[in-house]
Design an enzyme around this catalytic site. Structure first.
Site, short mmCIF file in Angstrom:
data_model
loop_
_atom_site.label_atom_id
_atom_site.label_comp_id
_atom_site.label_asym_id
_atom_site.label_seq_id
_atom_site.Cartn_x
_atom_site.Cartn_y
_atom_site.Cartn_z
N GLY A 1 -18.25 -0.97 -3.32
CA GLY A 1 -19.02 -1.83 -4.21
C GLY A 1 -18.30 -2.10 -5.52
O GLY A 1 -17.12 -2.44 -5.54
N PHE B 1 -13.77 -3.27 0.36
CA PHE B 1 -14.61 -2.55 -0.60
C PHE B 1 -16.09 -2.65 -0.25
O PHE B 1 -16.96 -2.66 -1.13
CB PHE B 1 -14.37 -3.03 -2.04
CG PHE B 1 -12.98 -2.80 -2.55
CD1 PHE B 1 -12.20 -1.76 -2.06
CD2 PHE B 1 -12.43 -3.62 -3.52
CE1 PHE B 1 -10.91 -1.54 -2.54
CE2 PHE B 1 -11.15 -3.41 -4.01
CZ PHE B 1 -10.38 -2.37 -3.52
N TYR C 1 0.85 -1.18 0.00
CA TYR C 1 0.00 0.00 0.00
C TYR C 1 0.90 1.24 0.00
O TYR C 1 1.33 1.71 1.04
CB TYR C 1 -0.88 0.03 1.25
CG TYR C 1 -2.03 -0.94 1.29
CD1 TYR C 1 -2.35 -1.76 0.22
CD2 TYR C 1 -2.82 -1.04 2.44
CE1 TYR C 1 -3.40 -2.65 0.28
CE2 TYR C 1 -3.89 -1.92 2.51
CZ TYR C 1 -4.18 -2.72 1.43
OH TYR C 1 -5.22 -3.60 1.51
N PRO D 1 -11.27 -0.32 -6.10
CA PRO D 1 -10.16 0.54 -5.71
C PRO D 1 -10.30 1.98 -6.17
O PRO D 1 -9.56 2.85 -5.72
CB PRO D 1 -8.94 -0.13 -6.37
CG PRO D 1 -9.51 -0.91 -7.50
CD PRO D 1 -10.85 -1.39 -7.02
#
Length: 299
Positions: free
Chosen positions: A221, A217, A69, A225
């Protein structure tokens, strides 16, 4: 709904192995910028640090991160280390290994089993820790997780890892891994805006086995990302209006209503959104509202 005085305690508690965590946590990916990884504008560092510190003040004690990340200027693990070390005794930091990005940010070949120790040690270095609380094996399309998970089980026996989890898996992978070592959590994509029957089955299996299910998520949805955006079904908006809540809060609340073993890790780099996300743990949906939302998801 008002969020100023609502803390993570309102969502209740679950255990990752022997580690108690509040069911509202924080996903660290969006601390690095406006979109996941290198796709957006890097974050303001001081704001990201402030979000982490405020999360802890609001009772969050479960942070989900990974060494991969990072944006062009920000690393989630570095931000966590800078904001929160020395770490509180009750803070649980979960990380993932498997995917790999090179120094330029490009995705490389995912880890072979023999690479996983280096992935674990890089997370240890970045976070400034001598062990990792929870490590997920993020499956990268391999048919079997046994060899990779076996390496992590050895690192757990060596004391580098306390508990193990799986991410991006099918139900059969959970059985495969549990034959090697205990699994305390499973992290898959799941939420009102994304429906996968195999993951629904996995959620049930986790509940039956006392394993935490940690969706990612859950707000975004289908956008994934790219972020949460502003597209929400009218059913979500209607329930939100009835509670004086935001659609994102309804999506988090629906997620938490799927079982006491379900943990939410909404990600944000915005202090206001952080307070709203934490406050969603206090939102109680009626049976009728849950049925309406379920219908919108499966219809």
């Amino acid at each position: 709904m008002a969020s100023e005085t609502i803390t993570a305690e309102s969502a209740g508690t679950w255990h990752l192995g022997d580690l108690p965590v509040r069911r509202i946590g924080l996903g660290a990916m969006r601390l690095t910028g406006s979109a996941a990884f290198h796709l957006g504008t890097p974050s303001d560092r001081e704001q990201s640090l402030a979000v982490l510190r405020r999360a802890v003040e609001l009772g969050v004690n479960h942070i989900d991160t990974a060494a991969f990340y990072f944006s062009s200027l920000r690393s989630a693990n570095e931000l966590i280390n800078s904001a929160l070390a020395p770490y509180a005794d009750d803070l649980v930091i979960a990380t993932k290994v498997g995917p790999y990005r090179d120094w330029s940010g490009e995705w490389g070949t995912s880890a072979r089993p023999e690479d996983l120790r280096a992935h674990v040690e890089e997370n240890l270095r970045q976070l400034g820790r001598d062990h990792l609380d929870v490590v997920y094996l993020r499956r990268m399309r391999q048919d079997s997780v046994a060899e990779h998970f076996g390496v992590l089980a050895e690192l757990r026996e060596a004391g580098l890892i306390r508990h193990l989890g799986l991410s991006g898996v099918e139900p059969r992978h959970l059985d495969e891994a549990r034959a090697i070592a205990p699994v305390v959590c499973v992290q898959n994509r799941y939420g009102l805006g994304f429906h996968d029957p195999a993951t629904d089955d996995l959620l049930v299996r986790c509940r039956e086995r006392g394993i935490a299910f940690v969706p990612f998520f859950a707000i975004a949805g289908e956008a994934g990302p790219r972020g949460a955006g502003s597209a929400h079904d009218e059913d979500v908006r209607a329930v939100a209006r009835a509670h004086g809540a935001s659609p994102a809060q309804v999506r988090i609340a629906w997620t938490l209503h799927q079982g006491p073993h379900v943990l939410a890790i909404p990600g944000t780099g915005n202090p206001g959104h952080l307070a709203e996300n934490v406050a969603a743990g206090a939102l109680r949906l009626s049976d009728g509202e849950l049925a309406r939302l379920d219908g919108a998801r499966t219809g």
